[in-house]
Design a protein around this motif. Structure first.
Motif, PDB file in Angstrom:
ATOM      1  N   ARG A 406       0.837  -1.200   0.000  1.00 46.90           N
ATOM      2  CA  ARG A 406       0.000   0.000   0.000  1.00 46.90           C
ATOM      3  C   ARG A 406       0.876   1.256   0.000  1.00 46.90           C
ATOM      4  O   ARG A 406       0.598   2.230  -0.713  1.00 46.90           O
ATOM      5  CB  ARG A 406      -0.915  -0.043   1.220  1.00 46.90           C
ATOM      6  N   PHE A 407       1.918   1.236   0.815  1.00 51.26           N
ATOM      7  CA  PHE A 407       2.828   2.380   0.880  1.00 51.26           C
ATOM      8  C   PHE A 407       3.541   2.591  -0.451  1.00 51.26           C
ATOM      9  O   PHE A 407       3.631   3.723  -0.956  1.00 51.26           O
ATOM     10  CB  PHE A 407       3.846   2.174   2.005  1.00 51.26           C
ATOM     11  N   ALA A 408       4.045   1.530  -1.051  1.00 52.56           N
ATOM     12  CA  ALA A 408       4.765   1.643  -2.315  1.00 52.56           C
ATOM     13  C   ALA A 408       3.848   2.110  -3.430  1.00 52.56           C
ATOM     14  O   ALA A 408       4.245   2.933  -4.266  1.00 52.56           O
ATOM     15  CB  ALA A 408       5.391   0.291  -2.680  1.00 52.56           C
ATOM     16  N   SER A 409       2.617   1.624  -3.464  1.00 52.15           N
ATOM     17  CA  SER A 409       1.693   2.015  -4.534  1.00 52.15           C
ATOM     18  C   SER A 409       1.386   3.502  -4.483  1.00 52.15           C
ATOM     19  O   SER A 409       1.285   4.165  -5.523  1.00 52.15           O
ATOM     20  CB  SER A 409       0.400   1.196  -4.432  1.00 52.15           C
ATOM     21  N   LEU A 410       1.244   4.049  -3.280  1.00 55.26           N
ATOM     22  CA  LEU A 410       0.991   5.483  -3.157  1.00 55.26           C
ATOM     23  C   LEU A 410       2.260   6.278  -3.457  1.00 55.26           C
ATOM     24  O   LEU A 410       2.217   7.287  -4.166  1.00 55.26           O
ATOM     25  CB  LEU A 410       0.486   5.813  -1.762  1.00 55.26           C
ATOM     26  N   ALA A 411       3.383   5.839  -2.909  1.00 55.56           N
ATOM     27  CA  ALA A 411       4.634   6.571  -3.108  1.00 55.56           C
ATOM     28  C   ALA A 411       5.063   6.544  -4.567  1.00 55.56           C
ATOM     29  O   ALA A 411       5.607   7.537  -5.082  1.00 55.56           O
ATOM     30  CB  ALA A 411       5.726   5.978  -2.223  1.00 55.56           C
ATOM     31  N   PHE A 442      10.271  -2.609   9.841  1.00 60.83           N
ATOM     32  CA  PHE A 442       9.303  -2.149   8.848  1.00 60.83           C
ATOM     33  C   PHE A 442       9.744  -0.813   8.248  1.00 60.83           C
ATOM     34  O   PHE A 442       9.602  -0.579   7.039  1.00 60.83           O
ATOM     35  CB  PHE A 442       7.927  -2.013   9.502  1.00 60.83           C
ATOM     36  N   LYS A 443      10.313   0.067   9.071  1.00 62.47           N
ATOM     37  CA  LYS A 443      10.821   1.349   8.566  1.00 62.47           C
ATOM     38  C   LYS A 443      11.936   1.139   7.547  1.00 62.47           C
ATOM     39  O   LYS A 443      12.065   1.925   6.600  1.00 62.47           O
ATOM     40  CB  LYS A 443      11.324   2.211   9.727  1.00 62.47           C
ATOM     41  N   MET A 444      12.740   0.096   7.700  1.00 64.34           N
ATOM     42  CA  MET A 444      13.785  -0.177   6.722  1.00 64.34           C
ATOM     43  C   MET A 444      13.187  -0.532   5.372  1.00 64.34           C
ATOM     44  O   MET A 444      13.721  -0.149   4.316  1.00 64.34           O
ATOM     45  CB  MET A 444      14.690  -1.308   7.220  1.00 64.34           C
ATOM     46  N   GLY A 445      12.071  -1.248   5.380  1.00 65.06           N
ATOM     47  CA  GLY A 445      11.379  -1.525   4.118  1.00 65.06           C
ATOM     48  C   GLY A 445      10.840  -0.255   3.498  1.00 65.06           C
ATOM     49  O   GLY A 445      10.943  -0.027   2.274  1.00 65.06           O
ATOM     50  N   MET A 446      10.269   0.607   4.323  1.00 65.69           N
ATOM     51  CA  MET A 446       9.769   1.892   3.830  1.00 65.69           C
ATOM     52  C   MET A 446      10.910   2.754   3.302  1.00 65.69           C
ATOM     53  O   MET A 446      10.754   3.478   2.307  1.00 65.69           O
ATOM     54  CB  MET A 446       9.021   2.632   4.943  1.00 65.69           C
ATOM     55  N   LEU A 447      12.067   2.668   3.982  1.00 68.85           N
ATOM     56  CA  LEU A 447      13.229   3.438   3.549  1.00 68.85           C
ATOM     57  C   LEU A 447      13.621   3.062   2.125  1.00 68.85           C
ATOM     58  O   LEU A 447      13.890   3.931   1.291  1.00 68.85           O
ATOM     59  CB  LEU A 447      14.400   3.182   4.505  1.00 68.85           C
ATOM     60  N   GLY A 448      13.648   1.765   1.836  1.00 68.98           N
ATOM     61  CA  GLY A 448      13.988   1.332   0.490  1.00 68.98           C
ATOM     62  C   GLY A 448      13.003   1.836  -0.549  1.00 68.98           C
ATOM     63  O   GLY A 448      13.389   2.225  -1.663  1.00 68.98           O
ATOM     64  N   ILE A 449      11.731   1.878  -0.189  1.00 68.65           N
ATOM     65  CA  ILE A 449      10.703   2.352  -1.121  1.00 68.65           C
ATOM     66  C   ILE A 449      10.871   3.851  -1.393  1.00 68.65           C
ATOM     67  O   ILE A 449      10.771   4.305  -2.542  1.00 68.65           O
ATOM     68  CB  ILE A 449       9.305   2.042  -0.548  1.00 68.65           C
ATOM     69  N   LEU A 450      11.137   4.632  -0.349  1.00 69.72           N
ATOM     70  CA  LEU A 450      11.313   6.081  -0.517  1.00 69.72           C
ATOM     71  C   LEU A 450      12.599   6.425  -1.254  1.00 69.72           C
ATOM     72  O   LEU A 450      12.670   7.430  -1.966  1.00 69.72           O
ATOM     73  CB  LEU A 450      11.318   6.782   0.838  1.00 69.72           C
ATOM     74  N   ALA A 451      13.640   5.609  -1.063  1.00 73.45           N
ATOM     75  CA  ALA A 451      14.929   5.884  -1.714  1.00 73.45           C
ATOM     76  C   ALA A 451      14.993   5.290  -3.113  1.00 73.45           C
ATOM     77  O   ALA A 451      16.002   5.458  -3.803  1.00 73.45           O
ATOM     78  CB  ALA A 451      16.070   5.323  -0.865  1.00 73.45           C
ATOM     79  N   SER A 452      13.917   4.634  -3.541  1.00 71.46           N
ATOM     80  CA  SER A 452      13.878   4.034  -4.876  1.00 71.46           C
ATOM     81  C   SER A 452      13.648   5.096  -5.942  1.00 71.46           C
ATOM     82  O   SER A 452      12.964   6.104  -5.707  1.00 71.46           O
ATOM     83  CB  SER A 452      12.757   2.990  -4.936  1.00 71.46           C
ATOM     84  N   GLN A 453      14.192   4.845  -7.137  1.00 71.45           N
ATOM     85  CA  GLN A 453      13.950   5.776  -8.241  1.00 71.45           C
ATOM     86  C   GLN A 453      12.471   5.814  -8.613  1.00 71.45           C
ATOM     87  O   GLN A 453      12.006   6.770  -9.244  1.00 71.45           O
ATOM     88  CB  GLN A 453      14.782   5.391  -9.458  1.00 71.45           C
ATOM     89  N   ASN A 454      11.716   4.809  -8.234  1.00 70.35           N
ATOM     90  CA  ASN A 454      10.276   4.817  -8.510  1.00 70.35           C
ATOM     91  C   ASN A 454       9.574   5.953  -7.783  1.00 70.35           C
ATOM     92  O   ASN A 454       8.489   6.376  -8.194  1.00 70.35           O
ATOM     93  CB  ASN A 454       9.642   3.487  -8.093  1.00 70.35           C
ATOM     94  N   PHE A 455      10.192   6.444  -6.691  1.00 66.07           N
ATOM     95  CA  PHE A 455       9.597   7.566  -5.970  1.00 66.07           C
ATOM     96  C   PHE A 455      10.054   8.898  -6.552  1.00 66.07           C
ATOM     97  O   PHE A 455       9.237   9.768  -6.845  1.00 66.07           O
ATOM     98  CB  PHE A 455       9.947   7.503  -4.484  1.00 66.07           C
TER      99      PHE A 455
END
Length: 811
Positions: A406-411, A442-455
């Motif tokens: 859900r977080f990745a889809s929005l980000a 869980f924050k480490m997973g979110m960190l990877g999503i935010l630091a991804s070029q997809n964001f």
């Protein structure tokens, strides 16, 4: 000559084209020889061949490769010059209308024939990195965290092209960017999900706290019974510290803090109001500033909110020119302490006077009472944004997967694929196995999503697939970043999920909803700032000796007038003709003084009506535009003309030839001469005359305004003999139309509103689509202008026609 030109054109074309197009090129050469070449030989080659190249423009070496965009654009420029009557020049033999029509038709057809080939050359996928502004807004809309990307040490400024800071080809990615994105993601998640929640606190500092000579005398004042009557007098130019919530060694928990500032503001006899400014050293910027108009005994309370974190130190200043109260002649000392202007203990008889015999303030004074801070403010909306991503059970792997998805889809502004989530889920599992707490894992997973070029990258298209239309997700993202400089919200995402966003009724409904949303303020600030190139205001600080009244607040007020003027046109859905000329503007007391207008009744910006004697109205006579085209010592008609050409007409003049001497200061032993008189020397050279003939009149129209935008009838010339020369603001446009002064010039612009509308829509499209427009976009832009003309070029209607157009809906 004829055979040489044909051979040159044919050879140039054959060199760059594949074998399959050789026959087509041969046909082009024959038709060119029959249709266009005789016209060029008769009317053009005398000035635009290899020997002359007037205006740095050659026709004898133009290629016939209309499949190449740069070649097609050169030919399109030929059409423009012929249609405008600029080529051939008026003093040369004129071609007949039939000859012009035949040549223009041939060039136009060839440009159109090459369009499909040029379009197919675009890459199958386009990447656009988020600007600093977009990154900050996206983080707030996603997690409710205020992250200042422009703070010292965070993200570097975005490169700009003609004022625009979001051009995809310029926003490249370097290793330093990747590192900063990773650091930013860590900081953001730590703020959103702290180890312990900070309790909100309240701090209050009164006039004694910020006035260091009196800080140790509180007990004395208590004994005298005047502790609650003591106020701090802040003279013009004086800075006082200790207005931060707590002492400088205290670590402020990150968050939003609300301040309430209580004070009075006494304008000077001339009407100049005092200006309160609070500066934060760690952020290296003003966090709040405003003119203050409030009687001595009727103080006002000003409220503002700002983001703070860490160790903070602040100061408050009366940011207006005048004598500082440093030293014994100014501030109260010894047995004196300020309470009221007429209290005998407030001032010693020998100290500098504050008022005249009638009680009017001689200088703009601030009288400080207190500042109260509260924070960090518990924002329920931001808290809801953060908690929505936490898994119901942080130890249940299915809940963690669903929350990450859900977080990745929005980000990422699109549905995340299962295999993509698997990578981040493995990071969470690795952290758990290493003994990390479930929340931190869980924050480490979110960190990877935010630091991804997809964001931090917007992507349109799929590698290997050449498609013209946007997907629903790409359209939702393009629309939200155009209007909100951020990610799509829940309603826009729902429309994308349903696949209905491309339907005109749905798209129109979403657009109107977004235009009414408070987040549209971002567009009303960002677009005019980039379109008008307002970042250049203050690039060349005005000479303090020549312009002693110029100050930082005036500079900021200039920019605010232009952005608030745009916002007012938007809010009322007025015609964009208001940008050319209007009978109103937005001013605060500082600008009113600068423009010599009656002072407004309030300290903030207000809409005021203008009369003819004000010599204002529209964007062109606003001080922001007039100052950004100056160099700090004098106005620059050429630069003003280039700005008008680019922003109002949508045409970028050619760069000047090399080794052209700059305009020298006026010799002390010669009669004073205006800059216009000196520019006349440039126009005697053939290589300069062609361009100056088009550019200079656009700048001469505003010669009545000096380097900081003040009206004048005489041009101040620093050196030389005799009187200062009278301003000549007359001119003649290339089409033969004449004007005398800015009012007549603006009327000429109003008579050609279509041309301005074309330029405006082109700039709007450049901002929205994140790329410069080409000749292949010309037809779509024309269609938007024609549709908008029927409704009087109203701004919100233009936005609607643009968003519903193929130009916006296609890649």
């Amino acid at each position: 000559m004829k055979d040489s030109v044909i051979r040159t054109l044919a050879l140039a074309a054959l060199v760059v084209l594949p074998t399959l197009t050789v026959v087509a090129v041969a046909d082009d050469v024959r038709s060119f020889e029959q249709t266009v070449l005789p016209f060029f030989e008769t009317h053009c080659f005398d000035c635009h061949d290899q020997n002359t190249q007037e205006g740095d423009f050659r026709l004898d070496n133009l290629q016939l490769d209309f499949h190449a965009i740069h070649t097609a654009e050169r030919w399109d420029e030929v059409i423009g010059r012929i249609n405008s009557g600029e080529m051939p020049p008026p003093d040369q033999s004129r071609p007949s209308a039939a000859e012009i029509e035949q040549v223009v038709d041939w060039i136009g057809r060839k440009i159109k024939e090459g369009e499909h080939s040029r379009m197919s050359q675009r890459s199958s996928v386009a990447f656009y990195r988020l600007s600093r502004e977009e990154y900050s807004h996206s983080i707030f809309d996603l997690l409710g965290v205020h992250y200042d990307t422009a703070a010292p040490g965070r993200m570097t400024a975005d490169p700009e092209w003609k004022g625009f800071e979001r051009i995809g080809s310029l926003l490249s990615l370097s290793p330093s960017h990747v590192e900063k994105y990773l650091v930013a993601a860590r900081e953001i998640l730590d703020i959103a999900y702290p180890q312990t929640l900070a309790n909100s606190r309240t701090w209050k500092k009164d006039a004694i706290d910020i006035d260091w000579p009196n800080r140790g005398r509180r007990v004395v004042f208590q004994e005298q019974g005047i502790e609650d009557q003591v106020r701090t007098l802040i003279w013009p130019g004086h800075r006082m510290s200790y207005v931060e919530p707590a002492h400088g060694g205290y670590v402020m928990p990150p968050g939003i803090y609300r301040a309430k500032l209580r004070l009075s503001g006494l304008p000077s006899k001339e009407g100049r109001p005092p200006h309160v400014a609070i500066y934060c050293q760690q952020l290296d910027r003003m966090i709040f500033e405003q003119d203050v108009i409030a009687p001595e005994l009727q103080p006002v309370t000003l409220e503002f909110e700002t983001y703070l974190e860490g160790k903070i130190t602040m100061s408050v200043t009366n940011e207006v020119p005048g004598p500082s109260n440093s030293g014994r002649a100014g501030r109260p000392s010894g047995q004196h302490v300020f309470t009221t202007l007429d209290h005998p203990l407030s001032r010693a008889p020998w100290q500098r006077k504050m008022t005249d015999e009638d009680g009017n303030a001689l200088y703009p004074f601030l009288i400080f009472d207190s500042i109260e801070w509260e924070g960090p403010i518990v924002d329920e909306t931001s808290l809801a944004k953060q908690t929505r991503f936490l898994p119901p059970d942080e130890r249940a792997i299915d809940d963690v997967r669903e929350s990450l998805s859900r977080f990745a889809s929005l980000a990422w502004r699109r549905p995340a694929k299962p295999d993509e989530i698997d990578r981040y889920l493995s990071v969470v599992n690795s952290e758990l196995q290493a003994g990390t707490s479930p929340r931190d894992a869980f924050k480490m997973g979110m960190l990877g999503i935010l630091a991804s070029q997809n964001f931090y990258y917007l992507r349109e298209g799929v590698p290997g697939q050449h498609r013209e239309t946007l997907t629903s997700w790409e359209l939702a993202s393009r629309l939200s970043h155009f209007l909100w400089s951020s990610m799509p919200d829940a309603e826009l995402i729902a429309a994308a999920e349903q696949g209905s966003l491309h339907e005109p009724a749905t798209l129109k409904s979403q657009l109107r909803r977004m235009l009414a949303d408070p987040k549209i303020d971002r567009f009303c600030d960002s677009f005019p700032r980039q379109w008008l190139q307002l970042a250049k205001v203050g690039m060349f600080p005005p000479d303090e000796k020549l312009y002693p009244d110029y100050d930082p607040w005036l500079e900021k007020s200039m920019v605010l007038e232009s952005t608030l003027f745009f916002a007012e046109v938007f809010r009322r859905n007025l015609s964009i003709r208001e940008f050319l000329h209007s009978d109103w503007t937005m001013v605060n007391p500082r600008l009113a003084t600068h423009y010599e207008l009656p002072p407004p009744g309030d300290a903030g910006f207000q809409r005021v009506m203008l009369n003819k004697q004000s010599h204002r109205g529209g964007l062109l006579t606003q001080a922001s535009v007039l100052s950004l085209t100056s160099d700090g010592t004098r106005h620059r008609p050429v630069h003003r003309g280039i700005w008008v050409s680019e922003v109002i007409f949508g045409r970028t003049p050619n760069p000047p030839p090399a080794n052209i001497d700059a305009i020298e200061p006026n010799p002390v032993d010669q009669p004073r001469a205006t800059i216009r008189m000196k520019l006349a020397a440039h126009t005697v050279h053939a290589q300069c005359a062609a361009c100056h003939r088009k550019i200079d009149p656009l700048g001469f129209a505003f010669d009545n305004y000096d380097a900081v935008g003040r009206w004048r009838t005489e041009e101040f010339v620093q050196h030389g003999q005799g009187k200062h020369p009278t301003v000549d603001a007359s001119g003649e446009l290339p089409n033969g139309q004449t004007f005398d002064g800015p009012d007549q010039f603006k009327q000429l612009l109003l008579n050609h509103s279509n041309q301005f509308a074309l330029a405006f829509v082109e700039k709007l499209a450049t901002y929205a689509l994140r790329r410069p427009m080409t000749i292949d976009d010309r037809e779509a832009i024309h269609a938007i202008v024609i549709a908008s003309q029927k409704e009087g070029f109203r701004l919100q209607n233009i936005l609607e026609h643009f968003v519903l157009s193929d130009l916006f809906l296609k890649r």
